[in-house]
Write a protein that holds these residues in place. Structure first.
Motif, PDB file in Angstrom:
ATOM      1  N   ILE A   5      59.311  75.934  31.795  1.00 16.09           N
ATOM      2  CA  ILE A   5      59.229  76.316  30.376  1.00 16.09           C
ATOM      3  C   ILE A   5      57.874  75.874  29.821  1.00 16.09           C
ATOM      4  CG2 ILE A   5      60.264  75.999  28.116  1.00 16.09           C
ATOM      5  CD1 ILE A   5      62.922  75.496  29.519  1.00 16.09           C
ATOM      6  N   GLU A   6      57.228  76.760  29.089  1.00 15.93           N
ATOM      7  CA  GLU A   6      55.859  76.531  28.630  1.00 15.93           C
ATOM      8  C   GLU A   6      55.748  75.264  27.801  1.00 15.93           C
ATOM      9  OE1 GLU A   6      51.903  76.758  27.991  1.00 15.93           O
ATOM     10  OE2 GLU A   6      53.102  77.896  29.437  1.00 15.93           O
ATOM     11  N   VAL A   7      56.656  75.068  26.866  1.00 19.80           N
ATOM     12  CA  VAL A   7      56.527  73.890  25.996  1.00 19.80           C
ATOM     13  C   VAL A   7      56.755  72.604  26.787  1.00 19.80           C
ATOM     14  CG1 VAL A   7      57.153  75.122  23.889  1.00 19.80           C
ATOM     15  CG2 VAL A   7      58.938  74.128  25.306  1.00 19.80           C
ATOM     16  N   VAL A   8      57.571  72.675  27.853  1.00 22.10           N
ATOM     17  CA  VAL A   8      57.778  71.488  28.700  1.00 22.10           C
ATOM     18  C   VAL A   8      56.511  71.186  29.478  1.00 22.10           C
ATOM     19  CG1 VAL A   8      59.112  70.511  30.614  1.00 22.10           C
ATOM     20  CG2 VAL A   8      60.256  71.877  28.828  1.00 22.10           C
ATOM     21  N   ALA A  18      53.735  72.617  18.229  1.00 21.52           N
ATOM     22  CA  ALA A  18      54.846  73.540  17.980  1.00 21.52           C
ATOM     23  C   ALA A  18      54.478  74.880  18.581  1.00 21.52           C
ATOM     24  CB  ALA A  18      55.103  73.682  16.489  1.00 21.52           C
ATOM     25  N   ALA A  19      55.523  75.633  18.959  1.00 24.44           N
ATOM     26  CA  ALA A  19      55.275  76.920  19.597  1.00 24.44           C
ATOM     27  C   ALA A  19      56.443  77.855  19.331  1.00 24.44           C
ATOM     28  CB  ALA A  19      55.055  76.755  21.090  1.00 24.44           C
ATOM     29  N   ARG A  20      56.159  79.129  19.482  1.00 27.39           N
ATOM     30  CA  ARG A  20      57.176  80.163  19.331  1.00 27.39           C
ATOM     31  C   ARG A  20      57.622  80.576  20.727  1.00 27.39           C
ATOM     32  NH1 ARG A  20      56.429  85.747  15.914  1.00 27.39           N
ATOM     33  NH2 ARG A  20      58.193  86.904  16.840  1.00 27.39           N
ATOM     34  N   SER A  32      59.912  75.912  18.577  1.00 26.74           N
ATOM     35  CA  SER A  32      60.062  74.610  19.251  1.00 26.74           C
ATOM     36  C   SER A  32      58.985  73.665  18.801  1.00 26.74           C
ATOM     37  CB  SER A  32      59.995  74.793  20.768  1.00 26.74           C
ATOM     38  OG  SER A  32      58.719  75.249  21.144  1.00 26.74           O
ATOM     39  N   ALA A  33      59.331  72.410  18.768  1.00 27.31           N
ATOM     40  CA  ALA A  33      58.382  71.337  18.476  1.00 27.31           C
ATOM     41  C   ALA A  33      58.511  70.305  19.589  1.00 27.31           C
ATOM     42  CB  ALA A  33      58.693  70.718  17.119  1.00 27.31           C
ATOM     43  N   TYR A  34      57.371  69.850  20.034  1.00 25.59           N
ATOM     44  CA  TYR A  34      57.410  68.915  21.160  1.00 25.59           C
ATOM     45  C   TYR A  34      56.476  67.760  20.866  1.00 25.59           C
ATOM     46  CZ  TYR A  34      53.440  71.979  22.236  1.00 25.59           C
ATOM     47  OH  TYR A  34      52.299  72.721  22.145  1.00 25.59           O
ATOM     48  N   GLN A  35      56.888  66.601  21.315  1.00 25.16           N
ATOM     49  CA  GLN A  35      56.129  65.377  21.044  1.00 25.16           C
ATOM     50  C   GLN A  35      56.273  64.450  22.268  1.00 25.16           C
ATOM     51  OE1 GLN A  35      54.266  64.374  18.209  1.00 25.16           O
ATOM     52  NE2 GLN A  35      53.618  62.797  19.651  1.00 25.16           N
ATOM     53  N   MET A  36      55.126  63.994  22.809  1.00 24.60           N
ATOM     54  CA  MET A  36      55.110  63.056  23.935  1.00 24.60           C
ATOM     55  C   MET A  36      55.196  61.637  23.408  1.00 24.60           C
ATOM     56  SD  MET A  36      55.164  63.101  27.142  1.00 24.60           S
ATOM     57  CE  MET A  36      55.041  61.889  28.481  1.00 24.60           C
ATOM     58  N   LEU A  37      56.071  60.840  24.024  1.00 31.88           N
ATOM     59  CA  LEU A  37      56.206  59.434  23.636  1.00 31.88           C
ATOM     60  C   LEU A  37      55.707  58.571  24.804  1.00 31.88           C
ATOM     61  CD1 LEU A  37      59.781  59.669  22.072  1.00 31.88           C
ATOM     62  CD2 LEU A  37      57.578  59.735  20.896  1.00 31.88           C
ATOM     63  N   PRO A  38      54.391  58.272  24.863  1.00 31.54           N
ATOM     64  CA  PRO A  38      53.819  57.563  26.021  1.00 31.54           C
ATOM     65  C   PRO A  38      54.444  56.192  26.271  1.00 31.54           C
ATOM     66  CG  PRO A  38      52.098  58.528  24.646  1.00 31.54           C
ATOM     67  CD  PRO A  38      53.375  58.629  23.881  1.00 31.54           C
ATOM     68  N   SER A  39      54.808  55.509  25.185  1.00 33.77           N
ATOM     69  CA  SER A  39      55.347  54.151  25.385  1.00 33.77           C
ATOM     70  C   SER A  39      56.677  54.154  26.102  1.00 33.77           C
ATOM     71  CB  SER A  39      55.493  53.466  24.024  1.00 33.77           C
ATOM     72  OG  SER A  39      56.378  54.221  23.192  1.00 33.77           O
ATOM     73  N   LEU A  40      57.391  55.282  26.009  1.00 38.52           N
ATOM     74  CA  LEU A  40      58.690  55.377  26.664  1.00 38.52           C
ATOM     75  C   LEU A  40      58.598  56.119  27.992  1.00 38.52           C
ATOM     76  CD1 LEU A  40      60.923  56.255  23.566  1.00 38.52           C
ATOM     77  CD2 LEU A  40      60.554  54.009  24.625  1.00 38.52           C
ATOM     78  N   GLY A  41      57.508  56.838  28.160  1.00 35.26           N
ATOM     79  CA  GLY A  41      57.311  57.585  29.390  1.00 35.26           C
ATOM     80  C   GLY A  41      58.084  58.874  29.433  1.00 35.26           C
ATOM     81  N   TRP A  42      58.487  59.347  28.260  1.00 39.32           N
ATOM     82  CA  TRP A  42      59.150  60.653  28.221  1.00 39.32           C
ATOM     83  C   TRP A  42      58.826  61.315  26.888  1.00 39.32           C
ATOM     84  CZ3 TRP A  42      63.071  60.735  24.450  1.00 39.32           C
ATOM     85  CH2 TRP A  42      63.522  59.492  24.003  1.00 39.32           C
ATOM     86  N   GLY A  43      59.213  62.559  26.755  1.00 43.12           N
ATOM     87  CA  GLY A  43      58.908  63.332  25.552  1.00 43.12           C
ATOM     88  C   GLY A  43      60.156  63.969  24.960  1.00 43.12           C
ATOM     89  N   VAL A  44      59.977  64.525  23.767  1.00 44.05           N
ATOM     90  CA  VAL A  44      61.086  65.146  23.024  1.00 44.05           C
ATOM     91  C   VAL A  44      60.710  66.593  22.715  1.00 44.05           C
ATOM     92  CG1 VAL A  44      62.496  65.109  20.946  1.00 44.05           C
ATOM     93  CG2 VAL A  44      61.774  62.961  22.028  1.00 44.05           C
ATOM     94  N   LYS A  50      64.758  80.848  14.826  1.00 43.42           N
ATOM     95  CA  LYS A  50      63.749  81.146  13.780  1.00 43.42           C
ATOM     96  C   LYS A  50      64.415  81.374  12.419  1.00 43.42           C
ATOM     97  CE  LYS A  50      62.222  85.210  13.167  1.00 43.42           C
ATOM     98  NZ  LYS A  50      61.607  86.541  13.229  1.00 43.42           N
ATOM     99  N   ASN A  51      65.482  82.149  12.385  1.00 44.37           N
ATOM    100  CA  ASN A  51      66.145  82.446  11.121  1.00 44.37           C
ATOM    101  C   ASN A  51      66.705  81.187  10.484  1.00 44.37           C
ATOM    102  OD1 ASN A  51      65.579  85.180  11.360  1.00 44.37           O
ATOM    103  ND2 ASN A  51      67.462  85.589  12.513  1.00 44.37           N
ATOM    104  N   LEU A  52      67.304  80.327  11.331  1.00 44.68           N
ATOM    105  CA  LEU A  52      67.832  79.080  10.806  1.00 44.68           C
ATOM    106  C   LEU A  52      66.726  78.148  10.350  1.00 44.68           C
ATOM    107  CD1 LEU A  52      70.701  78.400  13.374  1.00 44.68           C
ATOM    108  CD2 LEU A  52      70.891  79.303  11.046  1.00 44.68           C
ATOM    109  N   ALA A  53      65.601  78.210  11.071  1.00 46.24           N
ATOM    110  CA  ALA A  53      64.476  77.325  10.720  1.00 46.24           C
ATOM    111  C   ALA A  53      63.916  77.641   9.346  1.00 46.24           C
ATOM    112  CB  ALA A  53      63.389  77.433  11.787  1.00 46.24           C
ATOM    113  N   PHE A  54      63.903  78.952   9.020  1.00 44.15           N
ATOM    114  CA  PHE A  54      63.312  79.363   7.736  1.00 44.15           C
ATOM    115  C   PHE A  54      64.355  79.692   6.666  1.00 44.15           C
ATOM    116  CE2 PHE A  54      59.773  80.295  10.630  1.00 44.15           C
ATOM    117  CZ  PHE A  54      58.749  79.650   9.965  1.00 44.15           C
ATOM    118  N   GLU A  55      65.620  79.360   7.006  1.00 41.85           N
ATOM    119  CA  GLU A  55      66.669  79.703   6.059  1.00 41.85           C
ATOM    120  C   GLU A  55      66.439  79.051   4.698  1.00 41.85           C
ATOM    121  OE1 GLU A  55      71.554  79.564   5.761  1.00 41.85           O
ATOM    122  OE2 GLU A  55      70.491  78.481   7.339  1.00 41.85           O
ATOM    123  N   GLY A  56      66.092  77.790   4.681  1.00 37.42           N
ATOM    124  CA  GLY A  56      65.839  77.102   3.422  1.00 37.42           C
ATOM    125  C   GLY A  56      64.655  77.691   2.674  1.00 37.42           C
ATOM    126  N   ALA A  57      63.617  78.007   3.468  1.00 38.54           N
ATOM    127  CA  ALA A  57      62.431  78.599   2.834  1.00 38.54           C
ATOM    128  C   ALA A  57      62.768  79.954   2.239  1.00 38.54           C
ATOM    129  CB  ALA A  57      61.295  78.713   3.848  1.00 38.54           C
TER     130      ALA A  57
END
Length: 297
Positions: A5-8, A18-20, A32-44, A50-57
């Motif tokens: 997976i590209e974001v992985v 972030a990516a579509r 998708s949003a991705y963030q590396m956590l170097p201190s833990l040695g893994w990422g999130v 998309k519709n749910l992401a912008f529902e509030g907006a």
């Protein structure tokens, strides 16, 4: 295999962002949003439809749009009301200016008539001025004043305004004070008629007389004594004369009554003066004759 997976892969390279992501199997688009956590040695990695992401907006945009439409509608209503009030005020100001101009014209005309009463000795000229003022101020095509003879049997004078000499010659004899004109004198009243031609009280018109429809006539009276009548015909710009026209006609008739009273009082004074002068001449002749007789003796 998540490693494909590209974001992985971006996350494994230590990137964050972030990516579509398109899912051709489900036919959906996810953010998708991705963030590396170097201190833990893994990422999130977080996925969100998309519709749910912008529902509030979308909700905010929809509410904002509705409020904007309501606001614009309110502005439109207020603008319409303000415009209507502006037009009403403008119309009221124009009407006030017009009525003020009419009042000024009427006051000037009445002042002119009042001055004529004090400076003009000719009754015919005074009545001609009043008839012309009535025609102009009442918006009539024709105006006339009939003066009752001292014996009350007929009209002694008849003055018109608005009628040329050719028309007067075609009509011939003057009115005798019958029909409506006689009713004005007999009843001491004001008469307003929309269509004179169809009124049974009218005595008709002689050959050559112009057609007349709207009519306003008032009595000329002073201290309970009727001296004649004043009337106008053919209201311009309306089908009949108004209450205001009747009030002004009564004012002009009062001026005419004063003019007639003044003229007749002046005539009586002149007659008395002539009688006194004649008596003085006769007395002088008597004294002269007496002196001559005395000398002869």
């Amino acid at each position: 295999d998540y490693a494909e997976i590209e974001v992985v892969r971006r996350l494994l390279r230590g990137e964050s962002g972030a990516a579509r992501v398109n899912n051709p199997v489900e036919g959906t688009v996810r953010l998708s949003a991705y963030q590396m956590l170097p201190s833990l040695g893994w990422g999130v990695v977080v996925y969100r439809d998309k519709n749910l992401a912008f529902e509030g907006a979308y909700r905010i945009i929809a509410v904002s749009g509705a409020m904007a439409l309501l606001f614009m509608g309110a502005l439109a209503v207020l603008g319409t009301v303000a415009l209507r009030r502006h037009r009403q005020r403008a119309a009221a100001l124009e009407d006030l200016a017009e009525r003020t101009g009419q009042h000024t014209e009427r006051l000037n005309a009445l002042l002119e008539v009042s001055l004529t009463l004090t400076t003009e000795l000719s009754l015919e000229r005074v009545l001609a001025r009043i008839a012309d003022a009535a025609r102009r101020l009442l918006g009539a095509r024709y105006a006339a004043i009939g003066v009752r003879a001292v014996d009350g049997a007929s009209l002694d004078q008849f003055v018109t305004a608005g009628m040329d000499e050719t028309t007067k010659a075609a009509i011939g004899h003057l009115p005798t004070g019958k029909g409506l004109l006689g009713l004005l004198i007999a009843k001491q009243c004001a008469i307003r008629i929309r269509d004179l031609m169809s009124d049974p009280r009218a005595s008709g018109f002689p050959p050559g007389h112009p057609p007349m429809h709207s009519f306003l006539g008032v009595s000329i009276a002073w201290r309970g004594q009727v001296h004649g009548n004043l009337y106008v015909t053919e209201k311009e710009g309306a089908e009949e004369f108004s209450d205001a026209d009747e009030g002004l006609a009564l004012m002009l008739a009062a001026h005419a009554a004063v003019a007639i009273e003044n003229a007749r009082a002046f005539g009586r004074v002149q007659q008395l003066s002539e009688d006194l002068a004649r008596k003085e001449r006769l007395a002088a002749l008597g004294r002269l004759a007496g002196g001559v007789s005395h000398e002869i003796r």
